[in-house]
Motif scaffolding. Structure first.
Motif, short mmCIF file in Angstrom:
data_model
loop_
_atom_site.label_atom_id
_atom_site.label_comp_id
_atom_site.label_asym_id
_atom_site.label_seq_id
_atom_site.Cartn_x
_atom_site.Cartn_y
_atom_site.Cartn_z
N ASN A 15 78.62 16.88 45.62
CA ASN A 15 78.37 18.28 45.27
C ASN A 15 79.16 18.69 44.03
O ASN A 15 78.64 19.39 43.16
N LYS A 16 80.40 18.21 43.91
CA LYS A 16 81.22 18.52 42.73
C LYS A 16 80.54 17.98 41.47
O LYS A 16 80.47 18.66 40.44
N SER A 17 80.04 16.77 41.54
CA SER A 17 79.37 16.17 40.39
C SER A 17 78.06 16.89 40.08
O SER A 17 77.75 17.17 38.92
N LEU A 18 77.29 17.23 41.12
CA LEU A 18 76.04 17.97 40.90
C LEU A 18 76.31 19.32 40.25
O LEU A 18 75.55 19.75 39.37
N ASN A 19 77.38 19.99 40.65
CA ASN A 19 77.69 21.29 40.07
C ASN A 19 78.29 21.19 38.67
O ASN A 19 78.38 22.19 37.96
N GLY A 20 78.67 19.97 38.25
CA GLY A 20 79.09 19.75 36.87
C GLY A 20 77.91 19.73 35.92
O GLY A 20 78.06 19.74 34.70
N GLU A 21 76.72 19.70 36.46
CA GLU A 21 75.46 19.74 35.71
C GLU A 21 74.92 21.17 35.84
O GLU A 21 74.80 21.68 36.95
N TYR A 22 74.62 21.82 34.70
CA TYR A 22 74.17 23.21 34.79
C TYR A 22 73.40 23.64 33.54
O TYR A 22 73.41 22.95 32.51
N ILE A 23 72.77 24.79 33.65
CA ILE A 23 72.08 25.43 32.53
C ILE A 23 72.58 26.88 32.48
O ILE A 23 72.85 27.48 33.52
N GLN A 24 72.74 27.40 31.26
CA GLN A 24 73.16 28.79 31.11
C GLN A 24 72.06 29.60 30.45
O GLN A 24 71.41 29.13 29.51
N ILE A 25 71.87 30.80 30.98
CA ILE A 25 70.82 31.70 30.51
C ILE A 25 71.47 33.03 30.17
O ILE A 25 72.24 33.57 30.97
N LYS A 26 71.15 33.55 28.99
CA LYS A 26 71.78 34.79 28.51
C LYS A 26 70.76 35.88 28.28
O LYS A 26 69.68 35.64 27.73
N ASN A 27 71.12 37.10 28.66
CA ASN A 27 70.34 38.29 28.36
C ASN A 27 70.92 38.85 27.06
O ASN A 27 72.05 39.31 27.02
N THR A 28 70.15 38.81 25.98
CA THR A 28 70.64 39.24 24.67
C THR A 28 70.37 40.72 24.40
O THR A 28 70.69 41.20 23.32
N THR A 29 69.81 41.42 25.39
CA THR A 29 69.46 42.82 25.18
C THR A 29 70.58 43.75 25.65
O THR A 29 71.58 43.32 26.20
N LYS A 30 70.36 45.04 25.45
CA LYS A 30 71.30 46.06 25.89
C LYS A 30 70.89 46.68 27.22
O LYS A 30 71.42 47.70 27.63
N LYS A 31 69.91 46.04 27.89
CA LYS A 31 69.45 46.52 29.19
C LYS A 31 69.44 45.36 30.17
O LYS A 31 69.16 44.22 29.81
N ALA A 32 69.71 45.66 31.43
CA ALA A 32 69.65 44.65 32.48
C ALA A 32 68.20 44.18 32.64
O ALA A 32 67.26 44.95 32.43
#
Length: 156
Positions: free
Chosen positions: A48-65
């Motif tokens: 699980n530690k190794s699996l969680n070392g793999e990830y993707i990040q997603i960003k909201n670039t706007t000024k609204k949720a």
């Protein structure tokens, strides 16, 4: 008289240059910013530690949720078990969420795909793959590809 002509020509040239500048397309409002595809540790054992070392990040670039409910992330394999579907989740204005491959407790900044089962549980190939982010209607919002065995991650 010659100075006036030169100034007039310069003014026309500047206005033409300003008009003919290519318009830069705005990036997607919600975008993939990073894929960490080669989790730390060698050899990878699917813990699980190794699996969680793999990830993707997603960003909201706007000024609204932005509500991500029903949005999906997937890799290039087209396998049905390689699709993550967001549940009820709102990504705050200017915020980033990290989607980790393994199991854990979801927070406002980190979500978990929930995969387990050893080395077959990894999503991202270690040398070449592509991530796709689609909205709840299935429309492609963003994608990010990588092709390198020299890096562990890709900044998109």
């Amino acid at each position: 008289m010659r100075t006036r002509s030169l100034l007039a020509a310069a003014a026309v040239a500047v206005s033409v240059a300003a008009v003919s500048q290519p318009a830069h397309a705005a990036g997607p409002a919600v975008r993939i910013t990073k894929i960490y595809y080669d989790s730390p540790g060698s050899p990878d054992n699917g813990s699980n530690k190794s699996l969680n070392g793999e990830y993707i990040q997603i960003k909201n670039t706007t000024k609204k949720a932005v509500s991500l409910k029903g949005w999906t992330v997937r890799d290039d394999t087209k396998r049905s078990d390689h699709v993550y579907t967001f549940g009820r989740f709102t990504l705050g204005a200017g915020k980033t969420v990290t989607l980790r491959t393994g199991r854990g407790k979801n927070t406002s900044t980190t979500l978990y795909w929930g995969r387990s089962g050893g080395t077959l549980a990894y999503i991202w190939n270690q040398t070449k793959d592509k991530a796709f982010l689609r909205n709840a209607s299935g429309k492609l919002v963003d994608s990010c590809a990588y092709n390198s065995s020299r890096q562990d991650y890709k900044i998109c």
